[in-house]
Each structure stands twice: as C-alpha cells, then as structure tokens.
Design an enzyme around this catalytic site. Sequence first.
Site, PDB file in Angstrom:
ATOM      1  CB  CYS A 115      -0.951   0.003   1.191  1.00 11.01           C
ATOM      2  SG  CYS A 115      -2.069  -1.404   1.170  1.00 11.01           S
ATOM      3  CG  HIS A 252      -3.138   3.536   2.101  1.00 10.11           C
ATOM      4  ND1 HIS A 252      -3.571   3.176   0.845  1.00 10.11           N
ATOM      5  CD2 HIS A 252      -3.252   2.425   2.885  1.00 10.11           C
ATOM      6  CE1 HIS A 252      -3.925   1.897   0.863  1.00 10.11           C
ATOM      7  NE2 HIS A 252      -3.753   1.417   2.084  1.00 10.11           N
ATOM      8  CG  ASN A 282      -6.549  -0.848   0.960  1.00 11.44           C
ATOM      9  OD1 ASN A 282      -5.862  -0.366   0.066  1.00 11.44           O
ATOM     10  ND2 ASN A 282      -6.048  -1.305   2.088  1.00 11.44           N
TER      11      ASN A 282
END
Length: 325
Positions: A115, A252, A282
Amino acid sequence: MTLSRSQIIGVGSFLPEKVLTNQDMTAIVDTNDEWIVKRTGIKQRHIAGEGELTSDLGREAALRALAAAQVKAEEVDLLILATTTPDNTFPATAARVQAQLGITKGPAFDVQAVCSGFVYALATADNMLRLGQAKTALVIGAEVYSRILDWEDRGTCVLFGDGAGAAVLRAVEGNGQLPERGILSTHLYADGTRYEQLYVDGGPASTGTAGHVRMQGKEVFRFAVNSMATSVRTGLEANGLTVEDIDWLIPHQANSRIIAKVGDALGVPNDKVIVTVQDHANTSAATIPLALTHGFERQLFKPGDLVALTAMGGGFTWGSAILRW
Ligand code: ACO
C-alpha cells in the site's frame, strides 16, 4: 548539482466498470452494510473483468494522466509502476504498460511496497529526475486485489478493490535557485519484522501460487495511524514547516477510521483531508493517485498549496511525500 525539483503536472485514474456494493457482498460472505460502513467507511468496490489485467488498469490511468498533463507518451523517459498484483511474475508490469503506450525511452520497472507503493515509486522517480537521469516520468499505482483475496474470509475480502491511478512528473529547473513548487521531500521506511501481521500466503518461491491476503487487522490499524502521522511530521520538519501549513492531507485510503485518526493525530481539520475510500475500498498502491485525481479534477489544489501524501502497507512499509502544488 542542478537546482531542480520534480513537479506533478497531471494525474489520472481508472476504475473497472463492475461494482460490488456492500449489499452485493452479503451474497458472498456473512456480512452486512452496517458492519462494513461503521468499521471502514467503505460502500463499494470495483472489480476487474475477466481478462482485465493490472497493466490494462495502469495503462488507462496513465493515458488520462498524460492527457491531463498535455504530455505525449513519446516524451516519457522513465516509467515506474507500483503494484503487488503484477500481470506475471516477470517481466515487470511497467514494461508491458511502456510497450502498450508506445514509450521507447528510458527504464521501466515495478516497485513492490504494497500500500506504500505509490509513495515509494514517487520518491524513486523524484530522486532520478532531480539527478538528471530522466526529464519526464510516469508514476503509476495499479492493482487487481480481487485476484489475491480469500473470498471466504469476511475479515479481508470486504476491505479491498481494484483500480489504478497515475501521475506525470517533470523535472523543472529554477532560475539559480530551487523552484518553489514541486516535491519538497520524501521519507520512506520499512520494518520487515512485522511480516506476519500483513502478508500474502503464496508467491513464486514459496508455494508457486499467487496466494491470499492475510491480516491481523487491529495491529495493522494501530501501526497505520502512528506511522502515517509520524512520517508526515518528519516530512514537515525537514522543510521547516508545521501542520498548520498543510492545505491538503492525502492519506492512503484503506479505512475511513484510520484516515480520521491520522488527521486527528496530526491536528489537521477534516475539510483538509481527502477521503475517497467509500467509493473504491482499499486499492493498495492505487489509492493515493485515485485520491489525488479526485482533488485535481475538482480543482481543489491551488498553485502553491502544500499537499502531504502518506501511506502504510505490508512489509511493513510506510512513508510520506510533501509537495508544493
Ligand atoms: N462483516 C461482519 N462481521 C465481521 C466482518 C465482516 N466483514 N469481519 C469480521 N467480522 C466480525 C469478526 O468475526 C468479529 O466477530 P466476533 O466478535 O463474533 O468474533 C467481529 O466482527 C469483530 O472483529 P474484529 O476483527 O475484532 O473487528 P475490528 O473492530 O478490529 O475491525 C477491521 C476489523 C475493520 C479489519 C479493522 O481491524 C481494521 O480496519 N484494520 C485495519 C486493516 C486495514 O485497513 N487493512 C488494509 C491493509 S493495510 C493498509 O492498507 C494500511
């Protein structure tokens, strides 16, 4: 040494057509919209179609970023693609995108920092541009997480989605001094001792299969909040700036509660924090360029605005980028 900075001159994003709402997820695992929204803020995720690859998503996002930057693909002399879900074990998905876009100059390679991938790729491109190794870089975050999810594990499969985002960076020289606008600094970190808290239980060397995402959610949650807030503070201090100087915070997009806690820990008001996780879940390395594009398309960023990007992901990896728009 040249007095140059890398400037983001265009961004773009792409989400696959197919949407799975939280209601749709109830037909797959024992879950419900209320649990998902309350714990994560996520309302829906996009899922790549059969045969639709990471390179396809990345290429579409790149084309949109190039159009926004008014840059021709032939001008690109560096391509870095952040992904955890490459088309193949090799070659790099970046090389496939390079060929599909007709780019013939410079290197093309993948960055694997889960990520945090986009922040890692951005930092790498920034350093290469400032060293004069390239002039125009394409930095892409692209993922098809749907292919590495355990669709029987309700604790993970509701959290992720597929998507891509891209940024075009150009090295800009100042007139005898550093340009005011551009990437001011990047800070990257990793701690490999936390492997078991977030990993994929497969891979070419271990099982010969792609594997599935495994996660200890609570530990990841705590670490994500602390690491993202700390790396933004470090980035600000490195530039003699404070939290009050931030115009836009782009963390993020994993979970709206993590995002809110990062904002609170730093003391950045909600209206300066970009949140898009509700629309795409996500998407790992793609979330930051997706959120950047969201702000860019709505003309939220004014010239001179201070934008702080931060991410945390498997590895663990984390980091920040501070830029003057
Ligand atoms: N639907 C309904 N119930 C569920 C679901 C679901 N999808 N998933 C888990 N549950 C249940 C559990 O089984 C458990 O039930 P029990 O009490 O009967 O045993 C209950 O909900 C609570 O489970 P917890 O895992 O303790 O829930 P928690 O409050 O920790 O929330 C979550 C889980 C949302 C994953 C949270 O830990 C989190 O957000 N962690 C961060 C993880 C993350 O975002 N990771 C992304 C990758 S890393 C990154 O990008 C930074």
